[in-house]
Design a protein around this motif. Sequence first.
Motif, PDB file in Angstrom:
ATOM      1  N   PHE A 426      -7.850  -6.882  26.651  1.00 22.31           N
ATOM      2  CA  PHE A 426      -6.986  -5.719  26.467  1.00 22.31           C
ATOM      3  C   PHE A 426      -5.645  -6.085  25.843  1.00 22.31           C
ATOM      4  N   ASP A 427      -5.503  -7.316  25.413  1.00 21.18           N
ATOM      5  CA  ASP A 427      -4.245  -7.719  24.787  1.00 21.18           C
ATOM      6  C   ASP A 427      -4.046  -6.974  23.487  1.00 21.18           C
ATOM      7  N   LYS A 428      -2.812  -6.576  23.270  1.00 21.99           N
ATOM      8  CA  LYS A 428      -2.520  -5.820  22.056  1.00 21.99           C
ATOM      9  C   LYS A 428      -1.742  -6.718  21.102  1.00 21.99           C
ATOM     10  N   PHE A 429      -2.425  -7.171  20.103  1.00 24.65           N
ATOM     11  CA  PHE A 429      -1.787  -8.007  19.097  1.00 24.65           C
ATOM     12  C   PHE A 429      -1.172  -7.140  18.015  1.00 24.65           C
ATOM     13  N   GLU A 430      -0.111  -7.641  17.437  1.00 19.50           N
ATOM     14  CA  GLU A 430       0.495  -6.919  16.324  1.00 19.50           C
ATOM     15  C   GLU A 430       0.188  -7.651  15.027  1.00 19.50           C
TER      16      GLU A 430
END
Lengths: 534, 360
Positions: A426-430
């Motif tokens: 669920f990590d949100k990378f940019e």
Amino acid sequence: MRPHPGGFRYHRESHRVSSYYKVCQPLRSPQACAKSRDLCPAASAEGRGQEGTGWWPLANAPDPSGSLLPPAQGCGASGSGELAIAVALLSTRERRVLTATPSRLAVPLPADIISTVEFNHTGELLATGDKGGRVVIFQREPESKNAPHSQGEYDVYSTFQSHEPEFDYLKSLEIEEKINKIKWLPQQNAAHSLLSTNDKTIKLWKITERDKRPEGYNLKDEEGKLKDLSTVTSLQVPVLKPMDLMVEVSPRRIFANGHTYHINSISVNSDCETYMSADDLRINLWHLAITDRSFNIVDIKPANMEDLTEVITASEFHPHHCNLFVYSSSKGSLRLCDMRAAALCDKHSKLFEEPEDPSNRSFFSEIISSVSDVKFSHSGRYMLTRDYLTVKVWDLNMEARPIETYQVHDYLRSKLCSLYENDCIFDKFECAWNGSDSVIMTGAYNNFFRMFDRNTKRDVTLEASRESSKPRAVLKPRRVCVGGKRRRDDISVDSLDFTKKILHTAWHPAENIIAIAATNNLYIFQDKVNSDMH
Amino acid sequence: MPRPRGFEQEAPPPAREWPISGRSARRAQRRPFVDAEWRSLAPPRAVGRSSLSGGKLAAAAVAVAEQRTRRAASRVRIVVTKAPTACWNRGSPLPRFSCGLRVGRTGRRDPDNRSLKDTMFARGLKRKCVGHEEDVEGALAGLKTVSSYSLQRQSLLDMSLVKLQLCHMLVEPNLCRSVLIANTVRQIQEEMTQDGTWRAVAPQAAERAPLDRLVSTEILCRAAWGQEGAHPAPGLGDGHTQGPVSDLCPVTSAQAPRHPQSSAWEMDGPRENRGSFHKSLDQIFETLETKNPSCMEELFSDVDSPYYDLDTVLTGMMGGARSGPCEGLEGLAPATPAPSSSCKSDLGELDHVVEILVET
């Protein structure tokens, strides 16, 4: 002058040539120290020449003439076909909390974890927000004429507490003070302005400089105490005298109570008057001068919350067309909306969605297709999206599929269940564009970040860590081996550190300077190639 | 600047950016993927994908099942199921469960059906590639593969349920994450429904159900199966699922004789209670959410609590019919969702459960 509030300590070294830093007492986790690099006998399976042209050996002094480097235009193609970015460490900022014991914390304090990074429109200022609700602004030192090769480094310009933790009494829940996003406003006068937001409240901050102060008041003396009127014999006009530069930050607007759900993104419109804020289910349009009212332009909340299957994950205004904006969803779709069509833009003008590949289907297909970030290109023609395993470039004129897809860490595809278990999935990378829209960059695990050159189709994996960032050294490209033949200094998939993730990156709008936020450390890298081409 | 005292967190925020804190986290960091070498769970192919360590996963599933029985009743608040308003009639077109569980013949990305694309929340599914599960010749050979696959699937389902129930009482849970997990659970449940491979439920679960207010997945499975069994038509009545059901008949043959029995038992139970419970549940949800649009919504937009909404999301997600015993639900009906302190007391237990899951 440079404020140093409690909670930060920076170790600054003077340097002539850029890319030299020595940081004292590096914050090192025991794992980083103990982790041994897997040194395997060299056997190259792919033809990526890592030694040779373009890359300086880590321990040696750099070649001053740069003769090893092939001629390159910025980040363009090189003779060997290698992505000719030789990035050198420009500066690094470490956030440490002054503790009683000079301890080496195994895990950085949660309040120091950087949660957003953003350059302003000229690139002179770099703002970072952290989980403790603080904003730290860095300013680039102007290049000195004496050393033309010295690139300006970034130093702390201002620090302030943007948001405080709050408690919602109605729901008995805490509202985190973590800064989710910072967006700079285009500069219109001597002051700089930025918007910072946590989960619920957006604030407009104005940053001004003061380097003069009036002296010679008639009624007050130097300390500010009232003068005894009998001692005043003549009148004088106060004179402005120079003083040490002081940076003052004041909140100008507070946009509160606009969102029921957690704000995940804000975006300033190109008309410089309005901006939008998006939470999980709604997007609101604000005017920068009006705080008690906002317009809801997108609402995907179903009438029955049981039917909720999709949320908004990111949104952005078009850089040139003030009526267009895009928002992404957790199902992997992008919707381009035109505000001229209707007041409530529930019906999209364009829907960008790639059909699912049936051969890759699994229970996690939907989760990994969730778009975590969407960015327009500087030209305004393309969009960049980041889902869990890939970055995709979309052409606004083609909705059926992206024009380019790059695999960021495809070796994780077989580990999805474990990543689901520890919530890393669920990590949100940019993601980020460079100034000319030719290179895209995104973060990964183990403090790796990846850059993809759209023209040459080459990519590179670099690591932002203290150990590999020796002074004046060019970053060595890293490789993750997926079994089979391994080369020296390759990392195996099983030894990746999933607690060290680079979620937030930023690229200077004009030059090849990148800012990487690795947990509680900020790394600023610069393209060495470009610097030698003055 | 020093942070206010009252809001210091004792530990790094769990389960969002970091693995579970503590001993298990350090272990997990050292050997993140050596222990659990899962492949992504895809439907088994003819080539017979090698099954993963089924033993470990089965142990985990059993452990979770044991842990589940120890949870307090107040946790049921999140797991409460809702009776569907529509019966699943074989011959009729596929109904849309009011609880949100959708059984779709084709995914939403059907190119011929553009109308689906206009509503973001029409379907709970990504495009499902139907027809790939039909593999007659491989079925018997891959019997073992199928059973381990279903074990993995069940384990994934349990893990997802645990994740959903780990409520962070201090801060609002992340809605995106919860929605994604809920969709995964829906997907698994739907696949299990279609395959007809609900796990055989121990008979004593029926007696335990009145006492165990926590609606476990076994009861869910039993209830859903009873729903199917209530309409004894050959196959599932949908063309696309005919294949896998018939393929998996040998697998479920052991359970087949139980079905008419359980279906007869289930048929009256859920059906007659469905109507009354639907009413009571609707009352609950109406108190939680204002259904009046326009001006009233504007006034009460702050009351529109996302926390309560999350509850309804999770409630709706736990599809299928309710089980026969209804006392559990009635006991819960007046209990408006309050941030219960007993939740906090169970956090320690759940930490233990999660540690087990992480370490296996």
